[in-house]
Design an enzyme around this catalytic site. Sequence first.
Site, PDB file in Angstrom:
ATOM      1  N   ASP A  68       0.733  -1.025  -0.012  1.00 33.87           N
ATOM      2  CA  ASP A  68       0.017  -0.109  -0.016  1.00 33.87           C
ATOM      3  C   ASP A  68       0.893   1.209  -0.186  1.00 33.87           C
ATOM      4  O   ASP A  68       0.215   2.095  -0.285  1.00 33.87           O
ATOM      5  CB  ASP A  68      -1.104   0.189   1.222  1.00 33.87           C
ATOM      6  CG  ASP A  68      -2.043  -1.040   1.306  1.00 33.87           C
ATOM      7  OD1 ASP A  68      -2.039  -1.855   0.222  1.00 33.87           O
ATOM      8  OD2 ASP A  68      -2.728  -1.121   2.138  1.00 33.87           O
ATOM      9  N   GLN A  96      -1.823  -9.514  -6.260  1.00 36.96           N
ATOM     10  CA  GLN A  96      -0.878  -8.349  -6.228  1.00 36.96           C
ATOM     11  C   GLN A  96       0.116  -8.374  -5.342  1.00 36.96           C
ATOM     12  O   GLN A  96       1.159  -7.765  -5.226  1.00 36.96           O
ATOM     13  CB  GLN A  96      -1.650  -6.939  -5.931  1.00 36.96           C
ATOM     14  CG  GLN A  96      -2.725  -6.595  -6.999  1.00 36.96           C
ATOM     15  CD  GLN A  96      -3.825  -5.793  -6.196  1.00 36.96           C
ATOM     16  OE1 GLN A  96      -3.651  -4.613  -6.087  1.00 36.96           O
ATOM     17  NE2 GLN A  96      -4.651  -6.364  -5.504  1.00 36.96           N
TER      18      GLN A  96
END
Length: 373
Positions: free
Chosen positions: A149, A299
């Site tokens: 993130d 991801q």
Amino acid sequence: MTKRIGVLTGGGDCPGLNPAIKGLVLGAAYGGKTPMEVIGLRDGWRSLVQEDLAAAGPARGPFFQQGEHWRVLTPMEVDPWDTQGGTNLGSSRTNPYSKKKPQYEQVIRNVEAMKLDALVAIGGEDTLGVAAKLSAAGVPVIGIPKTIDRDLPGTEYTLGFETALQVITDEVDRIRTTAGSHSRTFVIETMGRHAGHLALQGGIAGGAAVSLIPECPFNLARVVRLLVERKLKGGARYSIVIISEGAYPDDREGPFSSGALRDTGFEHVALGGIGEWMTVQLEKATDWDVRCVTLSHLQRGGAPVAYDRRVGRMFGHAAADLVRQGMSARMVSFQDGKVTHVPVEVALDGLALVNVDKEYDKKRYNGRRSGII
Ligand code: F6P
């Protein structure tokens, strides 16, 4: 006496963790006059909350078996780790400061019993938040930042981000060819709990029509208008909408979630579902064929890209250097193109979100068209 370093990886895994562990082990063995020993701790903080950790002894082989929680890592063993995704030490979201079951005193006892001169914690806001609290309690801690993130404060880079971004870009490329063939609109949901860096940069790299991020609640009618204009005025055959799992419409309180607790330790609820929701809304508002792809843990999977190998190695070496210099309570950090270090308490300072005013165009729901920010 030989210094002894414990290393653990906590929270969500990502490519870049194994290169950092290899960097630490090699830096400890060869980075200074006196070699240091590195102990790999299994499954994040879960290892350090075990009773009798030291007395139970190390793992018997190169892989952890049931009931084994630590082992010495040798340079030879970690040699291929820079090419490997995930974490070979395992991870967990165990929180020694959990309100329901606080176990940090056991962690402190284990650090002493294991005779660790330093504890290197590789993690994001949760893992390094624990590291910061332990540091305040006197445990010698060094943090290494990781999270796809890229939302940890105190550093411009967190391990895993570039690999996740490459996955998003590759998947959007794939979707674009089939979207073009069939004149379809695709909604692609990315990870990004609080921060939209992945969705925004993935949208830029992948050429998405709009990228929706948690930092800027979107107006559904505007999204529809942008897509219709693209098709009718611009003649686009297809459009890609990238949407972060944490994004939500401006008439809602917060992000979409199944309500399920991901883990008892940090009490995060599972996010997800906004991509499917957006797909239904677009189909209702138009007569188009709209499909949804949720990238989810793709991801975080696979081998690290070159950047995560290189930065992982540098972060691992830097952590070994800090221990050798007798430093603690620091987090390795990347700033202005260089590896440096900051107080580990930065991990408790909120999150590094997308700067909407500088990086995001709130009218076009996409990256700003300005090269200088
Ligand atoms: O914090 C990294 C992250 O990948 C978030 O983007 C996502 O919300 C979360 O972890 C997923 O966690 P888990 O793998 O525990 O479901």
